[in-house]
Design a protein around this motif. Structure first.
Motif, PDB file in Angstrom:
ATOM      1  N   GLY A  46     -21.507 -19.437  36.781  1.00 41.18           N
ATOM      2  CA  GLY A  46     -20.514 -18.956  35.824  1.00 41.18           C
ATOM      3  C   GLY A  46     -19.099 -19.400  36.135  1.00 41.18           C
ATOM      4  N   LYS A  47     -18.900 -20.171  37.205  1.00 34.73           N
ATOM      5  CA  LYS A  47     -17.532 -20.524  37.604  1.00 34.73           C
ATOM      6  C   LYS A  47     -16.836 -21.423  36.583  1.00 34.73           C
ATOM      7  N   SER A  48     -17.564 -22.366  35.993  1.00 28.49           N
ATOM      8  CA  SER A  48     -16.943 -23.233  34.985  1.00 28.49           C
ATOM      9  C   SER A  48     -16.661 -22.462  33.700  1.00 28.49           C
ATOM     10  N   THR A  49     -17.568 -21.555  33.343  1.00 31.85           N
ATOM     11  CA  THR A  49     -17.321 -20.700  32.172  1.00 31.85           C
ATOM     12  C   THR A  49     -16.079 -19.854  32.385  1.00 31.85           C
ATOM     13  N   LEU A  50     -15.938 -19.293  33.579  1.00 29.95           N
ATOM     14  CA  LEU A  50     -14.766 -18.478  33.884  1.00 29.95           C
ATOM     15  C   LEU A  50     -13.497 -19.322  33.832  1.00 29.95           C
ATOM     16  N   MET A  51     -13.557 -20.551  34.354  1.00 28.20           N
ATOM     17  CA  MET A  51     -12.383 -21.410  34.301  1.00 28.20           C
ATOM     18  C   MET A  51     -11.984 -21.706  32.859  1.00 28.20           C
ATOM     19  N   ASN A  52     -12.971 -21.953  31.996  1.00 20.38           N
ATOM     20  CA  ASN A  52     -12.668 -22.214  30.592  1.00 20.38           C
ATOM     21  C   ASN A  52     -11.993 -21.020  29.926  1.00 20.38           C
ATOM     22  N   LEU A  53     -12.417 -19.826  30.311  1.00 19.34           N
ATOM     23  CA  LEU A  53     -11.784 -18.625  29.759  1.00 19.34           C
ATOM     24  C   LEU A  53     -10.378 -18.440  30.320  1.00 19.34           C
ATOM     25  N   LEU A  54     -10.218 -18.657  31.625  1.00 24.40           N
ATOM     26  CA  LEU A  54      -8.895 -18.550  32.227  1.00 24.40           C
ATOM     27  C   LEU A  54      -7.924 -19.536  31.603  1.00 24.40           C
ATOM     28  N   GLY A  55      -8.425 -20.741  31.288  1.00 28.96           N
ATOM     29  CA  GLY A  55      -7.583 -21.779  30.719  1.00 28.96           C
ATOM     30  C   GLY A  55      -7.431 -21.697  29.213  1.00 28.96           C
ATOM     31  N   CYS A  56      -7.952 -20.650  28.607  1.00 27.42           N
ATOM     32  CA  CYS A  56      -7.864 -20.452  27.156  1.00 27.42           C
ATOM     33  C   CYS A  56      -8.524 -21.588  26.388  1.00 27.42           C
ATOM     34  N   LEU A  57      -9.547 -22.212  27.001  1.00 31.64           N
ATOM     35  CA  LEU A  57     -10.350 -23.222  26.320  1.00 31.64           C
ATOM     36  C   LEU A  57     -11.501 -22.592  25.561  1.00 31.64           C
ATOM     37  N   ASP A  58     -11.762 -21.321  25.828  1.00 36.15           N
ATOM     38  CA  ASP A  58     -12.846 -20.587  25.182  1.00 36.15           C
ATOM     39  C   ASP A  58     -12.439 -19.125  25.122  1.00 36.15           C
ATOM     40  N   THR A  59     -13.149 -18.355  24.347  1.00 40.95           N
ATOM     41  CA  THR A  59     -12.860 -16.926  24.219  1.00 40.95           C
ATOM     42  C   THR A  59     -14.046 -16.115  24.717  1.00 40.95           C
ATOM     43  N   PRO A  60     -13.799 -14.941  25.290  1.00 34.59           N
ATOM     44  CA  PRO A  60     -14.897 -14.123  25.829  1.00 34.59           C
ATOM     45  C   PRO A  60     -15.688 -13.445  24.723  1.00 34.59           C
ATOM     46  N   THR A  61     -16.915 -13.066  25.061  1.00 35.69           N
ATOM     47  CA  THR A  61     -17.728 -12.277  24.142  1.00 35.69           C
ATOM     48  C   THR A  61     -17.216 -10.843  24.099  1.00 35.69           C
ATOM     49  N   SER A  62     -16.839 -10.321  25.253  1.00 36.97           N
ATOM     50  CA  SER A  62     -16.253  -8.979  25.321  1.00 36.97           C
ATOM     51  C   SER A  62     -15.396  -8.895  26.578  1.00 36.97           C
ATOM     52  N   GLY A  63     -14.628  -7.843  26.673  1.00 37.11           N
ATOM     53  CA  GLY A  63     -13.745  -7.647  27.814  1.00 37.11           C
ATOM     54  C   GLY A  63     -12.311  -8.010  27.472  1.00 37.11           C
ATOM     55  N   ARG A  64     -11.429  -7.841  28.444  1.00 37.35           N
ATOM     56  CA  ARG A  64      -9.996  -8.057  28.216  1.00 37.35           C
ATOM     57  C   ARG A  64      -9.444  -9.072  29.197  1.00 37.35           C
ATOM     58  N   TYR A  65      -8.581  -9.947  28.704  1.00 38.84           N
ATOM     59  CA  TYR A  65      -7.906 -10.937  29.526  1.00 38.84           C
ATOM     60  C   TYR A  65      -6.423 -10.877  29.217  1.00 38.84           C
ATOM     61  N   LEU A  66      -5.647 -10.403  30.187  1.00 38.29           N
ATOM     62  CA  LEU A  66      -4.201 -10.372  30.060  1.00 38.29           C
ATOM     63  C   LEU A  66      -3.601 -11.522  30.859  1.00 38.29           C
ATOM     64  N   LEU A  67      -2.771 -12.329  30.210  1.00 36.39           N
ATOM     65  CA  LEU A  67      -2.050 -13.421  30.854  1.00 36.39           C
ATOM     66  C   LEU A  67      -0.568 -13.131  30.714  1.00 36.39           C
ATOM     67  N   ASP A  68       0.093 -12.901  31.847  1.00 37.31           N
ATOM     68  CA  ASP A  68       1.500 -12.469  31.829  1.00 37.31           C
ATOM     69  C   ASP A  68       1.679 -11.240  30.948  1.00 37.31           C
ATOM     70  N   GLY A  69       0.694 -10.362  31.003  1.00 35.81           N
ATOM     71  CA  GLY A  69       0.787  -9.110  30.259  1.00 35.81           C
ATOM     72  C   GLY A  69       0.388  -9.193  28.797  1.00 35.81           C
ATOM     73  N   LYS A  70       0.064 -10.395  28.298  1.00 33.04           N
ATOM     74  CA  LYS A  70      -0.329 -10.561  26.905  1.00 33.04           C
ATOM     75  C   LYS A  70      -1.840 -10.710  26.799  1.00 33.04           C
ATOM     76  N   ASP A  71      -2.417 -10.013  25.835  1.00 34.10           N
ATOM     77  CA  ASP A  71      -3.871 -10.029  25.660  1.00 34.10           C
ATOM     78  C   ASP A  71      -4.277 -11.303  24.923  1.00 34.10           C
ATOM     79  N   VAL A  72      -4.855 -12.255  25.672  1.00 32.04           N
ATOM     80  CA  VAL A  72      -5.255 -13.525  25.060  1.00 32.04           C
ATOM     81  C   VAL A  72      -6.706 -13.503  24.586  1.00 32.04           C
ATOM     82  N   SER A  73      -7.430 -12.456  24.924  1.00 32.16           N
ATOM     83  CA  SER A  73      -8.855 -12.418  24.569  1.00 32.16           C
ATOM     84  C   SER A  73      -9.071 -12.313  23.066  1.00 32.16           C
ATOM     85  N   MET A  74      -8.027 -11.928  22.316  1.00 31.00           N
ATOM     86  CA  MET A  74      -8.158 -11.781  20.868  1.00 31.00           C
ATOM     87  C   MET A  74      -7.277 -12.767  20.102  1.00 31.00           C
ATOM     88  N   MET A  75      -6.691 -13.768  20.791  1.00 31.60           N
ATOM     89  CA  MET A  75      -5.805 -14.716  20.116  1.00 31.60           C
ATOM     90  C   MET A  75      -6.594 -15.724  19.291  1.00 31.60           C
TER      91      MET A  75
END
Length: 243
Positions: A46-75
């Motif tokens: 899952g490390k490459s999948t996680l990197m893609n999510l961290l890099g905003c190359l993909d979006t998660p199925t569920s859960g929350r991702y805050l980058l500098d306090g902004k929720d990017v999981s729903m962008m």
């Protein structure tokens, strides 16, 4: 201090027809500004999948991702593209350089999307190439460079937009041992200058350059520990603190 990256219960599921592949199964991860973190794990962890999510190359199925306090999981895609262009620099194993473009043109390319004038693009690209030791290779094309030099170009391109975060996916995978060490020294210097560095690798000796190692297995966090070897080496008082 608020984390620059704050992930809570992040999942990613791929629908493969009648089969669902659970690539990530509830990942929690916090990364502070200026940390140097290695993500490790075998193929399928899952490390490459996680990197893609961290890099905003993909979006998660569920859960929350805050980058500098902004929720990017729903962008949406446009918002994610802006985040990638402004906050994150990418370095890939295969370099991803344009073969017909010069070193200077390859590095300046992200600045085109940022809207900078040509003269400013070229000046900034030349400066960052000089910082990675390629100030005398501005007019060379990728096929005129060694593998290590091409990776330096890729690193310079990742830095040219002055992002806060550098994401590197197996950056030494195509390089020999000596060149790999040289490339890792560049990442260490980038971190010392204030960037957050996140490195994806399956090689233990490469992960040892990071200050913290997160190991994944089957889409879950197996361990998340500081690299005691680095801590001891960087803290001259460490030996006096032993009991």
């Amino acid at each position: 201090m608020a984390a620059v990256i704050d992930i809570n219960d992040l999942t990613k599921t791929y629908d493969m027809g009648q089969t669902k592949v659970h690539a990530l199964r509830g990942i929690d991860l916090q990364i502070q500004t200026n940390e140097y973190v290695a993500l490790m794990g075998p193929s399928g962890s899952g490390k490459s999948t996680l990197m893609n999510l961290l890099g905003c190359l993909d979006t998660p199925t569920s859960g929350r991702y805050l980058l500098d306090g902004k929720d990017v999981s729903m962008m949406d895609d446009t918002e994610l593209a802006n985040i990638r262009n402004e906050k994150i620099g990418f370095v890939f194993q295969t370099f991803n350089l344009l073969p017909r473009q010069t070193t200077l043109e390859n590095v300046a390319l992200p600045l085109v999307y940022a809207g900078l004038a040509k003269r400013e693009r070229q000046q900034r690209a030349a400066e960052v190439l000089d910082s990675v030791g390629l100030g005398d290779r501005l007019d060379h094309r990728p096929n005129e460079l060694s593998g290590g030099q091409r990776q330096r170009v890729a690193i310079a391109r990742a830095l040219v937009n002055r992002p806060a975060i550098i994401l590197a996916d197996e950056p030494t995978g195509n390089l020999d041992t000596k060149t790999s060490i040289e490339i890792m020294e560049i990442f260490e210097d980038i971190q010392r200058r204030g960037n957050t560095v996140i490195l994806v690798t399956h090689e233990p000796d490469i992960a040892e350059h990071a200050h913290r190692i997160v190991r994944l297995r089957d889409g879950e966090t197996e361990s998340d520990e500081p690299n005691e070897h680095i801590i001891r080496a960087s803290d001259p008082t460490h030996r006096y603190n032993q009991t």
